[in-house]
Scaffold this active site. Structure first.
Site, PDB file in Angstrom:
ATOM      1  CG  ASP A 160      -1.899  -1.102   1.254  1.00 19.94           C
ATOM      2  OD1 ASP A 160      -2.183  -1.650   0.164  1.00 19.94           O
ATOM      3  OD2 ASP A 160      -2.390  -1.444   2.350  1.00 19.94           O
ATOM      4  CG  ASP A 189      -2.693  -4.601  -2.086  1.00 18.93           C
ATOM      5  OD1 ASP A 189      -3.662  -4.723  -2.849  1.00 18.93           O
ATOM      6  OD2 ASP A 189      -2.749  -4.923  -0.885  1.00 18.93           O
ATOM      7  CG  ASP A 193      -5.760  -0.489   0.660  1.00 16.27           C
ATOM      8  OD1 ASP A 193      -6.274   0.152  -0.272  1.00 16.27           O
ATOM      9  OD2 ASP A 193      -5.355  -1.660   0.552  1.00 16.27           O
ATOM     10  NE  ARG A 242      -9.875  -4.122  -4.174  1.00 15.51           N
ATOM     11  CZ  ARG A 242      -9.156  -4.951  -3.409  1.00 15.51           C
ATOM     12  NH1 ARG A 242      -8.173  -4.475  -2.666  1.00 15.51           N
ATOM     13  NH2 ARG A 242      -9.446  -6.235  -3.380  1.00 15.51           N
TER      14      ARG A 242
END
Length: 527
Positions: A160, A189, A193, A242
């Site tokens: 992240d 990734d 997040d 996302r």
């Protein structure tokens, strides 16, 4: 897409430092933290970061850790100004009473009241993530985080760029650039997040790009303790999915620009609620809905522009909100905020979003274009004489469904805006009473709107195509811009009627065409 800069754009840009006569002055590249938190980060006591504390300068990751560790306590306020490139080679664990750090990651763990801000020639976290855990009152501003990997070499922060977890509260991330160079198969990734009970977070004026995953709120369908997250004035570009993914909780997305979302965008699922307003979605697929699960989420939509957006069919674990996104919930927002017009958002963000932009912001009053109505006291020889019938108009004794309705054309004297426009055309051309001028979208579809400064009641519109473009308009829908209600759908130009509706702005959205649409006049009538 050939957009023109909005006429009011320059006057709507501001900095927390200096504004003169409405014109934003560039901030010094050496400026430190500016502005105040917005969105949900203002709730729960607010987010001030290291305000009031000591200011220190760091040029390595180890120095960032040292600054944290040398504080008298884990809550002593501190502002850390970062310059240069932070990487694995200069980021090591440091021990002390004011910190719990780790090698190869910027670790903000069990601490509070910290600001990390890029200054000078810029701060770049290269292949090195920022991890916030069990912490509160954190500000990260004006930095770039790039190419953080969870597999391959080197790895950092679980892949992240910025990750938060375990009881995090009140974080404001502003004017940052978060980017990768691929998706999970390349070792990357998420860019942003939040998980395991993270709340009251705002991401503003930032760029997220070139990644498989923009970011998530909640690590699994059972991780629903997160939420109260605001995303505003951000640009998502070349992202697979996302943008973000919401599992439970509330998200507020406004004035964002989404470009090239390849698989899905705002994925509200597992009982989440998203308030989605005045965003610009462009060249993307399935930008809103519930995807990859049967556990549905909810959304409230208004004022958005969908420019060349495609939608998949509903099926198992696939529930797109389009092609005609409608609200299926109502979301109450506890803080105040100003909305830029969605048609203005791409240009606003070009000048404000991301690191290295001087922390410039919009005042929330940007419109796509000022009205270009002719001055009624200044006759223009090119304007048609209202007493001289237009020879191109049909015989008024010969009824024709394209004849204007009886009554006053409410569009004369009104304003106009829309989605991106073709070169040489203008939004104001559709409300000037002149059939020789027109608006045309930059592509085969687009939106044109008429707007007023106060409520008007409209029940009929007349869409008149420019000479030589008759029949180019395919399917369309008429939308009450104020609340997103679809008033009518159909195909082809001409007179369109619907139930009398009181509004301030009405949209004509072209969803397909048989050629380049050219709208000469967008007439509106009360009856």
């Amino acid at each position: 897409m050939g957009r023109s800069i909005a006429r009011r754009l320059v006057s709507t840009l501001a900095t927390a430092a200096v504004v003169t006569a409405g014109l934003a002055l560039p901030m010094s590249p050496a400026s430190a933290q500016t502005g105040s938190a917005t969105g949900y980060a203002t709730q729960n006591g607010g987010t001030t970061g290291g305000a009031g504390g000591q200011t220190v300068r760091a040029t390595t990751g180890t120095q960032i850790h040292e600054a944290l560790c040398e504080r008298p306590s884990t809550s002593t306020p501190i502002i850390i100004e970062v310059e240069g490139t932070i990487n694995h080679g200069n980021t090591s664990k440091v021990s002390g009473d004011g910190c719990e750090t780790a090698d190869d990651v910027i670790e903000l763990k069990k601490i509070s009241n910290v600001t990390i801000v890029g200054v000078g020639s810029g701060a770049v976290f290269d292949q090195l993530g920022i991890h916030i855990r069990e912490s509160r009152n954190i500000i990260i501003q004006n930095v770039t985080v790039r190419n953080v990997k969870k597999s391959g070499s080197p790895t950092s922060n679980g892949g992240d760029a910025i990750g938060m977890e375990s009881g995090v509260r009140n974080v404001w991330v502003d004017h940052v650039t978060l980017e990768a160079s691929g998706g999970e198969s390349e070792g990357y990734d998420g860019l942003f997040d939040l998980k395991n009970n993270t709340q009251y977070v705002t991401l503003s004026y930032s760029i997220l790009r070139n990644s498989g995953r923009g970011g998530l709120v909640g690590s699994s369908e059972s991780d629903r303790s997160n939420g109260y997250v605001t995303y505003h004035h951000n640009r998502y570009e070349n992202i697979d999915s996302r943008a973000p993914l919401l599992r439970g909780g509330i998200g507020h997305m406004y004035n964002n620009h989404y470009v090239e979302l390849h698989k899905s965008g705002i994925n509200s699922r597992a009982g989440a609620s998203a308030k989605v307003e005045n965003n610009y979605f462009e060249d993307s697929k399935d930008v809103l809905g519930t995807f990859y699960t049967d556990e549905r989420g909810f959304w409230e939509v208004s004022g958005n522009i969908f420019d060349n957006v495609t939608w998949s069919s509903q099926g198992d674990e696939n529930y797109p909100a389009g092609p005609d996104p409608q609200s299926n919930t109502s979301v109450s927002i506890p803080y105040s905020y100003e909305l830029d017009d969605a048609g203005c958002v791409p240009e606003v963000l070009e000048q404000t979003a991301g690191a290295g932009k001087g922390n410039r912001i919009s005042d929330g009053n940007c419109e796509a274009e000022e009205p270009t109505d002719p001055d009624p006291t200044d006759p223009d020889p090119t304007d048609p004489d209202p007493t001289d019938p237009d020879p191109t108009d049909p015989d008024p004794t010969d009824p024709d469904p394209t004849d204007p309705p009886n009554g006053t054309n409410l569009s004369i004297g009104a304003g106009a805006d829309g989605s991106s426009k073709a070169s040489g055309t203008s939004y104001g051309n559709v409300v000037d009473g002149d059939m020789s001028t027109y608006w045309s979208p930059s592509g085969s579809t687009g939106r044109i709107s008429v707007k007023w400064g106060s409520n008007v009641t409209v029940s009929t519109i007349n869409i008149r195509e420019a000479a030589g473009a008759e029949g180019n308009i395919g399917s369309w829908r008429v939308v009450d811009h104020d609340n997103g209600t679809v008033l009518a759908t159909g195909s082809g130009a001409g007179v369109i009627t619907f139930d009398p509706t009181t509004l301030r702005k009405i949209n004509f959205e072209i969803t397909s065409s048989n050629g380049t649409p050219r709208i000469a006049e967008f007439e509106t009538y009360a009856g």
